[in-house]
Design a protein around this motif. Structure first.
Motif, PDB file in Angstrom:
ATOM      1  N   VAL A  72       3.297   5.925   6.705  1.00 22.26           N
ATOM      2  CA  VAL A  72       2.269   5.309   7.830  1.00 22.26           C
ATOM      3  C   VAL A  72       0.818   5.393   7.549  1.00 22.26           C
ATOM      4  O   VAL A  72      -0.005   4.323   7.881  1.00 22.26           O
ATOM      5  CB  VAL A  72       2.700   6.182   9.014  1.00 22.26           C
ATOM      6  N   SER A  73       0.161   6.260   6.851  1.00 24.45           N
ATOM      7  CA  SER A  73      -1.217   6.512   6.412  1.00 24.45           C
ATOM      8  C   SER A  73      -1.322   5.413   5.335  1.00 24.45           C
ATOM      9  O   SER A  73      -2.463   4.595   5.559  1.00 24.45           O
ATOM     10  CB  SER A  73      -1.393   7.652   5.881  1.00 24.45           C
ATOM     11  N   GLY A  76      -0.001   1.464   6.674  1.00 29.09           N
ATOM     12  CA  GLY A  76      -0.333   1.252   8.368  1.00 29.09           C
ATOM     13  C   GLY A  76      -1.671   1.255   8.600  1.00 29.09           C
ATOM     14  O   GLY A  76      -2.358   0.606   9.546  1.00 29.09           O
ATOM     15  N   THR A  77      -2.357   1.975   7.641  1.00 34.99           N
ATOM     16  CA  THR A  77      -3.882   2.168   7.973  1.00 34.99           C
ATOM     17  C   THR A  77      -4.807   1.697   6.738  1.00 34.99           C
ATOM     18  O   THR A  77      -5.431   0.765   6.913  1.00 34.99           O
ATOM     19  CB  THR A  77      -4.236   3.759   8.176  1.00 34.99           C
TER      20      THR A  77
END
Length: 146
Positions: A72-73, A76-77
């Motif tokens: 996710v890090s 997604g970021t």
């Protein structure tokens, strides 16, 4: 009807969007997209570490949770923000912010396709308003030759 709290958060989000679109342009020309993104993520992480008081929480990370947090890090970021800033670098902050206005409509269409969400006529009118505004703002005025 919107609550004062909702209005305040909406306006703060708009200011934040403006700042993270306009401010890094000069930095990216000088240092590059990856350095600016990395620095921004590091500063944001440090600030949030102290703002949330992370040391007060007991967190157990196993390999699966750690892997999911990493995915996710990174995806997604870091990657999404890097791609956005690269777009800002290529087409400029004004055009990039106009195109990003379409993102909520895209997310909603994806939710309709995958989650079978039903839309009301007001929803469809909102989508049309967003898309038409983006199209109108992106049109360049033609100069008149006298």
């Amino acid at each position: 009807v919107i609550s004062p709290k909702g209005l305040t958060w909406g306006l703060l989000a708009a200011v934040g969007f403006l700042l993270y679109t306009m401010l890094p342009e000069g930095l990216m020309r000088r240092w590059g997209n990856l350095a600016v993104t990395s620095g921004a993520m590091l500063i944001g992480g440090i600030v949030l570490f102290f703002a949330v008081r992370f040391w007060q929480y007991s967190v157990t990370l196993d390999l699966e949770i750690g892997g999911l947090v990493a995915v996710v890090s990174v995806l997604g970021t870091v990657l999404s923000y890097s791609f956005y800033l690269q777009g800002v670098r290529i087409i400029g902050p004004v055009h990039a912010s106009m195109i990003s206005c379409v993102e909520p409509v895209t997310a909603t269409v994806c939710s309709a396709v995958w989650m079978h969400t039903q839309f009301t006529p007001v929803d469809l009118l909102g989508f049309a308003a967003i898309l038409s505004t983006v199209c109108l703002l992106s049109m360049q005025k033609k100069e008149r030759v006298s």
